[in-house]
Write an enzyme that holds these catalytic residues in place. Structure first.
Site, PDB file in Angstrom:
ATOM      1  NE  ARG A  37     -33.762  56.000  44.208  1.00 63.14           N
ATOM      2  CZ  ARG A  37     -33.089  55.573  45.262  1.00 63.14           C
ATOM      3  NH1 ARG A  37     -33.123  56.257  46.388  1.00 63.14           N
ATOM      4  NH2 ARG A  37     -32.361  54.473  45.199  1.00 63.14           N
ATOM      5  N   GLY A 138     -28.313  55.685  50.344  1.00 65.43           N
ATOM      6  CA  GLY A 138     -29.516  55.112  49.747  1.00 65.43           C
ATOM      7  C   GLY A 138     -30.431  56.152  49.110  1.00 65.43           C
ATOM      8  CB  SER A 140     -29.969  57.764  44.123  1.00 66.05           C
ATOM      9  OG  SER A 140     -29.424  57.143  42.997  1.00 66.05           O
ATOM     10  CB  SER A 141     -24.926  60.429  46.434  1.00 64.12           C
ATOM     11  OG  SER A 141     -24.138  59.264  46.533  1.00 64.12           O
ATOM     12  CG  ASP A 186     -31.476  54.967  41.792  1.00 67.37           C
ATOM     13  OD1 ASP A 186     -32.642  54.609  42.067  1.00 67.37           O
ATOM     14  OD2 ASP A 186     -30.473  54.485  42.352  1.00 67.37           O
ATOM     15  CE1 TYR A 236     -30.157  45.962  43.594  1.00 65.24           C
ATOM     16  CE2 TYR A 236     -28.264  45.614  42.160  1.00 65.24           C
ATOM     17  CZ  TYR A 236     -29.536  46.106  42.361  1.00 65.24           C
ATOM     18  OH  TYR A 236     -30.193  46.730  41.337  1.00 65.24           O
TER      19      TYR A 236
HETATM   20  P1  ADP Z   1     -25.962  56.086  46.939  1.00 66.97           P
HETATM   21  O1  ADP Z   1     -26.174  56.225  45.473  1.00 66.97           O
HETATM   22  O2  ADP Z   1     -27.079  55.424  47.633  1.00 66.97           O
HETATM   23  O3  ADP Z   1     -25.608  57.380  47.599  1.00 66.97           O
HETATM   24  P2  ADP Z   1     -23.734  54.516  46.018  1.00 66.97           P
HETATM   25  O4  ADP Z   1     -22.805  53.591  46.698  1.00 66.97           O
HETATM   26  O5  ADP Z   1     -24.502  54.019  44.859  1.00 66.97           O
HETATM   27  O6  ADP Z   1     -24.709  55.115  47.137  1.00 66.97           O
HETATM   28  O7  ADP Z   1     -22.929  55.789  45.514  1.00 66.97           O
HETATM   29  C1  ADP Z   1     -22.067  56.461  46.391  1.00 66.97           C
HETATM   30  C2  ADP Z   1     -20.771  56.746  45.674  1.00 66.97           C
HETATM   31  O8  ADP Z   1     -20.995  57.731  44.637  1.00 66.97           O
HETATM   32  C3  ADP Z   1     -19.718  57.376  46.562  1.00 66.97           C
HETATM   33  O9  ADP Z   1     -18.993  56.404  47.257  1.00 66.97           O
HETATM   34  C4  ADP Z   1     -18.861  58.121  45.553  1.00 66.97           C
HETATM   35  O10 ADP Z   1     -17.986  57.246  44.892  1.00 66.97           O
HETATM   36  C5  ADP Z   1     -19.881  58.581  44.529  1.00 66.97           C
HETATM   37  N1  ADP Z   1     -20.336  59.968  44.785  1.00 66.97           N
HETATM   38  C6  ADP Z   1     -21.613  60.391  44.871  1.00 66.97           C
HETATM   39  N2  ADP Z   1     -21.681  61.720  45.102  1.00 66.97           N
HETATM   40  C7  ADP Z   1     -20.408  62.161  45.154  1.00 66.97           C
HETATM   41  C8  ADP Z   1     -19.799  63.437  45.364  1.00 66.97           C
HETATM   42  N3  ADP Z   1     -20.530  64.543  45.572  1.00 66.97           N
HETATM   43  N4  ADP Z   1     -18.455  63.501  45.349  1.00 66.97           N
HETATM   44  C9  ADP Z   1     -17.712  62.392  45.142  1.00 66.97           C
HETATM   45  N5  ADP Z   1     -18.219  61.184  44.943  1.00 66.97           N
HETATM   46  C10 ADP Z   1     -19.552  61.039  44.942  1.00 66.97           C
HETATM   47 MG    MG Z   2     -26.324  54.614  44.090  1.00 63.95          MG
END
Ligand code: ADP
Ligand code: MG
Length: 393
Positions: A37, A138, A140-141, A186, A236
């Site tokens: 998002r 950022g 929200s993976s 998110d 944060y």
């Molecule tokens: P954001 O949500 O902004 O991308 P975060 O630090 O909250 O950053 O989340 C990132 C973490 O989520 C990664 O370091 C990993 O641990 C996990 N993650 C997200 N997507 C994947 C993926 N496709 N494969 C493995 N880990 C993932």
């Molecule tokens: Mg995140």
């Protein structure tokens, strides 16, 4: 010129290929995806019970997989941008004991979702993850991973299908298993996002209102600064604590309840920093409601102006911007056809979001590339659909 990202079907193909390599030739039964998002406005308001206005992105996390007969779980991530092993194996406890967080750390998002799944017990499964959401950028993976996994589990063993509870379960997963005390935004937008719509979320009542944003003459450009200052982790929780302190000094449950007049009246009981933080939150909540209304009226210039005010407040009052984000915003605002631009997400790096005329997209990207001292990545987006099951060929 604008950087492209893999489509959902390309991600599914990647994940299926890896699935075949890891598990033999057997094809997965199920495929799902959930989006990342971008927040258009309303930053650091979610944990203050305020309003946020995010939209779901065409960047998604895909999960393909199958149920197995035992209690074994194997999950593989295709994404290479993690230093950890990309495969995890664990056994689901049958004695009711909790699934504890551990290593690799990315698997904690999966374990958290299993732990908070609303129709336990979860069966054993094999799954492969592939994502176009940049990790830690950022966008929200993390929520897209949680929500994609929850959606995957729903395919294996349906729950009652309540979308709000689904988002809340995914948020809890992030709290308990990733140790991130995130707000609800998110996961909410990853579950409830709709194509052509932004989502106004009232983080106090959890009520949502769709705000149309499907004008073909309009685009949302996301620019990743590709920097992440290490402050993020410590700053944060500090911001959160200060907001709570401010609310309790003002005699309120949260800053949502407070007005600028309350803040003025309590001025001599608040130190300068706390006062600035609280002012940002109180004004940003109001700005977000105003911005949603402007968007409904198609008043893009007005919306853009509010985006810029939001950025300036995050920079000067909340102090979560950084040189790189300020540079990106200034560069975008120099281009004709740009309505507004601001940092988005927690801050200290990550992305900016820019609302602009579709016809201005190429020159905006070029100009930012020229002006930015770092190496940006661009995502040209429109509001996209929330989490969903996918049909497999
Ligand atoms: P954001 O949500 O902004 O991308 P975060 O630090 O909250 O950053 O989340 C990132 C973490 O989520 C990664 O370091 C990993 O641990 C996990 N993650 C997200 N997507 C994947 C993926 N496709 N494969 C493995 N880990 C993932
Ligand atoms: Mg995140």
């Amino acid at each position: 010129m604008a950087s492209s990202f893999p489509s959902v079907s390309e991600l599914v193909s990647d994940a299926r290929r890896v699935y075949a390599q890891v598990f033999g030739d057997e094809a997965p039964q199920t495929a799902v995806c959930a989006p990342g998002r971008v927040n258009l406005i309303g930053e650091h308001t979610d944990y203050n019970q305020g309003f946020v206005l995010p939209m779901a992105l065409p960047l998604v996390t895909v999960v393909v997989g199958s149920q197995t007969s035992g209690q074994d779980v194997t999950v593989v991530t295709v994404n290479e941008d993690t230093d950890e092993p990309r495969r995890v194996d664990f056994i689901l406890p049958t004695d009711g004991s909790p699934l504890a967080p551990g290593l690799p750390s990315w698997a904690n998002y999966v374990k958290g979702v299993i732990e908070h799944y609303r129709a336990p017990p979860v069966p054993g499964f094999r799954a492969v993850i592939a994502s176009s959401v940049p990790l830690g950028g950022g966008l929200s993976s993390s929520a897209s991973l949680e929500v994609a996994f929850y959606t995957f589990l729903q395919q294996l063993k349906p729950d009652d299908g309540d979308k709000v509870s689904k988002a809340v379960a995914c948020q809890k997963a992030e709290h308990t298993h990733a140790g991130v005390p995130c707000g609800i935004m998110d996961q909410f937008v990853s579950v409830l996002g709709r194509e052509g719509q932004a989502l106004l979320i009232d983080c106090r009542s959890l009520e949502t209102t769709s705000v149309p944003l499907a004008d073909p003459g309009l685009l949302i450009l996301i620019t990743n600064s590709n920097v992440k200052h290490s402050l993020t982790g410590s700053e944060y929780p500090m911001r959160r604590r200060r907001c709570q302190q401010a609310a309790s000094i003002l005699g309120k449950d949260s800053l949502r309840e407070a007005t600028m007049q309350d803040l003025e009246e309590a001025r001599d009981r608040l130190d300068d920093v706390t006062c600035r933080r609280a002012r940002h939150v109180i004004e940003e909540i109001e700005r977000t409601v105003h911005a949603a209304d402007a968007l409904k009226r198609g008043a893009y210039k007005e919306f853009g102006k509010l985006m810029v005010e939001s950025h300036n407040s995050l920079r000067d009052l909340y102090e979560v911007s950084c040189r790189e984000l300020d540079e990106l915003v200034s560069a975008a605002l120099e281009v004709e056809g740009v309505f507004g631009s601001r940092m988005t997400g927690g801050g200290f790096g990550g992305c900016t979001v820019t609302l602009l005329q579709a016809s201005a997209i190429d020159r905006t990207i070029l100009h930012i590339q020229e002006r930015y001292s770092g190496t940006p990545t661009f995502y040209v987006t429109t509001p996209s659909e929330g989490a969903r099951a996918l049909s497999l060929p």
